[in-house]
Design a protein around this motif. Sequence first.
Motif, PDB file in Angstrom:
ATOM      1  N   TYR A 164       0.687  -1.088  -0.002  1.00  0.00           N
ATOM      2  CA  TYR A 164      -0.062  -0.023   0.004  1.00  0.00           C
ATOM      3  C   TYR A 164       0.923   1.322  -0.240  1.00  0.00           C
ATOM      4  O   TYR A 164       1.942   1.188   0.830  1.00  0.00           O
ATOM      5  N   ASN A 165       0.350   2.170  -0.620  1.00  0.00           N
ATOM      6  CA  ASN A 165       0.961   3.700  -0.819  1.00  0.00           C
ATOM      7  C   ASN A 165       2.615   3.316  -1.423  1.00  0.00           C
ATOM      8  O   ASN A 165       3.371   4.109  -1.318  1.00  0.00           O
ATOM      9  N   THR A 166       2.575   2.389  -2.457  1.00  0.00           N
ATOM     10  CA  THR A 166       4.047   2.295  -3.133  1.00  0.00           C
ATOM     11  C   THR A 166       3.933   2.969  -4.399  1.00  0.00           C
ATOM     12  O   THR A 166       5.001   2.647  -5.278  1.00  0.00           O
ATOM     13  N   THR A 167       2.671   3.184  -4.972  1.00  0.00           N
ATOM     14  CA  THR A 167       2.604   3.660  -6.227  1.00  0.00           C
ATOM     15  C   THR A 167       3.048   5.053  -6.561  1.00  0.00           C
ATOM     16  O   THR A 167       2.980   5.639  -5.479  1.00  0.00           O
ATOM     17  N   ILE A 172      -2.605   1.039  -4.065  1.00  0.00           N
ATOM     18  CA  ILE A 172      -1.777  -0.187  -4.252  1.00  0.00           C
ATOM     19  C   ILE A 172      -1.745  -0.759  -5.716  1.00  0.00           C
ATOM     20  O   ILE A 172      -2.932  -0.401  -6.416  1.00  0.00           O
ATOM     21  N   TRP A 173      -0.702  -1.294  -6.134  1.00  0.00           N
ATOM     22  CA  TRP A 173      -0.911  -1.581  -7.613  1.00  0.00           C
ATOM     23  C   TRP A 173      -1.708  -2.891  -7.708  1.00  0.00           C
ATOM     24  O   TRP A 173      -1.740  -3.614  -6.757  1.00  0.00           O
ATOM     25  N   TRP A 174      -1.669  -2.838  -9.138  1.00  0.00           N
ATOM     26  CA  TRP A 174      -2.721  -4.333  -9.284  1.00  0.00           C
ATOM     27  C   TRP A 174      -1.844  -5.600  -9.423  1.00  0.00           C
ATOM     28  O   TRP A 174      -2.461  -6.570  -8.780  1.00  0.00           O
ATOM     29  N   ASN A 175      -0.645  -5.472  -9.721  1.00  0.00           N
ATOM     30  CA  ASN A 175       0.099  -6.582  -9.740  1.00  0.00           C
ATOM     31  C   ASN A 175       1.631  -6.168  -9.391  1.00  0.00           C
ATOM     32  O   ASN A 175       2.055  -4.957  -9.016  1.00  0.00           O
ATOM     33  N   LYS A 176       2.373  -7.179  -9.006  1.00  0.00           N
ATOM     34  CA  LYS A 176       3.680  -7.068  -8.375  1.00  0.00           C
ATOM     35  C   LYS A 176       4.673  -6.450  -9.273  1.00  0.00           C
ATOM     36  O   LYS A 176       5.678  -6.301  -8.956  1.00  0.00           O
ATOM     37  N   ASN A 182      -5.206   0.269 -10.297  1.00  0.00           N
ATOM     38  CA  ASN A 182      -6.739   0.224 -10.884  1.00  0.00           C
ATOM     39  C   ASN A 182      -7.791   0.231  -9.537  1.00  0.00           C
ATOM     40  O   ASN A 182      -7.506   0.153  -8.487  1.00  0.00           O
ATOM     41  N   ALA A 183      -9.243   0.212  -9.989  1.00  0.00           N
ATOM     42  CA  ALA A 183     -10.175   0.385  -8.864  1.00  0.00           C
ATOM     43  C   ALA A 183     -10.311  -0.819  -8.196  1.00  0.00           C
ATOM     44  O   ALA A 183     -10.300  -0.906  -7.002  1.00  0.00           O
ATOM     45  N   ILE A 184     -10.199  -2.173  -8.649  1.00  0.00           N
ATOM     46  CA  ILE A 184     -10.738  -3.234  -7.946  1.00  0.00           C
ATOM     47  C   ILE A 184      -9.710  -3.632  -7.124  1.00  0.00           C
ATOM     48  O   ILE A 184     -10.017  -4.166  -5.797  1.00  0.00           O
ATOM     49  N   THR A 185      -8.487  -3.548  -7.126  1.00  0.00           N
ATOM     50  CA  THR A 185      -7.267  -3.855  -6.354  1.00  0.00           C
ATOM     51  C   THR A 185      -7.436  -3.052  -4.896  1.00  0.00           C
ATOM     52  O   THR A 185      -7.451  -3.554  -3.923  1.00  0.00           O
ATOM     53  N   ASN A 186      -7.740  -1.849  -5.140  1.00  0.00           N
ATOM     54  CA  ASN A 186      -7.925  -0.779  -3.988  1.00  0.00           C
ATOM     55  C   ASN A 186      -9.176  -1.058  -3.289  1.00  0.00           C
ATOM     56  O   ASN A 186      -9.220  -0.929  -2.203  1.00  0.00           O
ATOM     57  N   GLU A 187     -10.317  -1.316  -4.038  1.00  0.00           N
ATOM     58  CA  GLU A 187     -11.794  -1.516  -3.344  1.00  0.00           C
ATOM     59  C   GLU A 187     -11.284  -2.720  -2.449  1.00  0.00           C
ATOM     60  O   GLU A 187     -11.894  -2.935  -1.245  1.00  0.00           O
ATOM     61  N   LEU A 188     -10.780  -3.797  -3.164  1.00  0.00           N
ATOM     62  CA  LEU A 188     -10.696  -5.193  -2.469  1.00  0.00           C
ATOM     63  C   LEU A 188      -9.606  -4.856  -1.116  1.00  0.00           C
ATOM     64  O   LEU A 188     -10.265  -5.287   0.030  1.00  0.00           O
ATOM     65  N   THR A 210      -8.225   1.793  10.968  1.00  0.00           N
ATOM     66  CA  THR A 210      -7.554   2.961  10.419  1.00  0.00           C
ATOM     67  C   THR A 210      -6.939   2.657   8.895  1.00  0.00           C
ATOM     68  O   THR A 210      -6.705   3.632   7.914  1.00  0.00           O
ATOM     69  N   ILE A 211      -6.549   1.476   8.475  1.00  0.00           N
ATOM     70  CA  ILE A 211      -6.260   1.115   7.198  1.00  0.00           C
ATOM     71  C   ILE A 211      -7.348   1.471   6.090  1.00  0.00           C
ATOM     72  O   ILE A 211      -7.213   1.977   5.192  1.00  0.00           O
ATOM     73  N   ALA A 212      -8.638   0.793   6.586  1.00  0.00           N
ATOM     74  CA  ALA A 212      -9.764   0.953   5.761  1.00  0.00           C
ATOM     75  C   ALA A 212     -10.173   2.467   5.557  1.00  0.00           C
ATOM     76  O   ALA A 212     -10.274   2.843   4.378  1.00  0.00           O
TER      77      ALA A 212
END
Length: 447
Positions: A164-167, A172-176, A182-188, A210-212
């Motif tokens: 998280y917060n590395t982009t 968060i990135w979709w993939n490593k 993208n939306a779905i990764t961050n929503e999840l 706090t994370i949420a």
Amino acid sequence: MPLARYTAVALCWLGMSTAITFENVEDTFDTLRAWYNSSTGLWMPSAGWWNSANCLTMLANLATIDGTVKDRTKDLWQEVFTKAPTFNAQMTKTIGAHWRRELPSKLYLTDEIEEDATKFGFFNGFYDDEGWWALAWIAVYDLTHEQRYLDEAIRVFDDMHAAYNTTPVGGIWWNKDKTYVNAITNELHFSAAAHLANRCASQDAQHFITIAQDSWNWFYGSGMINDYNNVKDGVMATDPTGINMPIVWSYNQGVILAALTELSHATSQSLYITIAHTIADAALSNLTAINNEENPNLVLHDPCEPNCGIDGAQFKGIFARNLAHLHSVAPEDRYAEFLMKNAEALWQYGRDEFNRFGEVWSGPFAEPAGASPQCSGMDLLVGALAQLGEWEGNGTYIGGKVLSQGDEGRDGQGWDTVSGEFESSSARSPPVAGMAGRSKRGFFGSW
């Protein structure tokens, strides 16, 4: 989509009666079993790795409300838990990552990328996949109350959160391989944190709250939500996947609803429910034909139909599941009506004689069938049955506490049992039939 399809669906609402019962969804469960591979604990190859996590979530939800299915799936959770990681460690994931827009109603896959997907447990090279598995094990925990499933959800979530917060733009990135935000990764990520906040011991709950909250605050300010209150697919790409960024998919409108619902309870702040209603209403306005006189029946569609592939065929059920989650806590007539209308359309027009579902809920049924569209359609039926109970297409409830045509036409909760319509002045939804009462936490639980 051809006008003929919309016209056919409209006939359903002109007097044809469609019963939706627990027996219906049990029949589709029997069909789904044909695509399950007990040697791997997955629904592959007719569905993908992440799709299998969604099938598991759907079945855990179904088992919660259907004792027959609960008995028949009692060994499933352990089987998936032990066998799926072994298969995961051996597979290579092939994904269709590049889309080009050719027609207003279609997206065509243009090329594929192979990514090394050597795994550890339920980890892999894609953070969204990890999010789906975290939510799956939370659903299994809600059903079984076995701590190991919650522990696994936390373990998988922790791997997500480490990124998280590395982009360059946050989140968060979709993939490593860091190709897409993208939306779905961050929503999840947001949804898993909010779910965990309501299920972990009090000393850990604040950590996840706090994370949420941080995740939601970033998401809200990221530009992921467009001017129409629809969630776009993404905000930044480092390769040609960026062409997908402005597209509005149904599942992106769905996952955020349960995330906001869970965060509302964890923080006792109703504002999150208000925001969830805004996003849900925008989805109903823009992803159904609610404003189209040729199809006034709220049937949900994705822009890739009727050729969505394994991934896209899963999307709409995810929306329905999460809308039912929101509706279970903050019910609105329009959400109950959506679940009912879509379930009736799917059952009457999107199903074949073998109880297989196609990807187009308004029909007609078309191949290929498989676990992805099957689980998606079942998500819709499970969500509808969980919140509405069993019903006839004329608005008469047939499960448990039954409403009949002789109940003076009104049930006192805004539902006209004769016409099958909602009173426009009512803020309530039809009663839950055959169940103890409306759930107050998440999809089925009780806070």
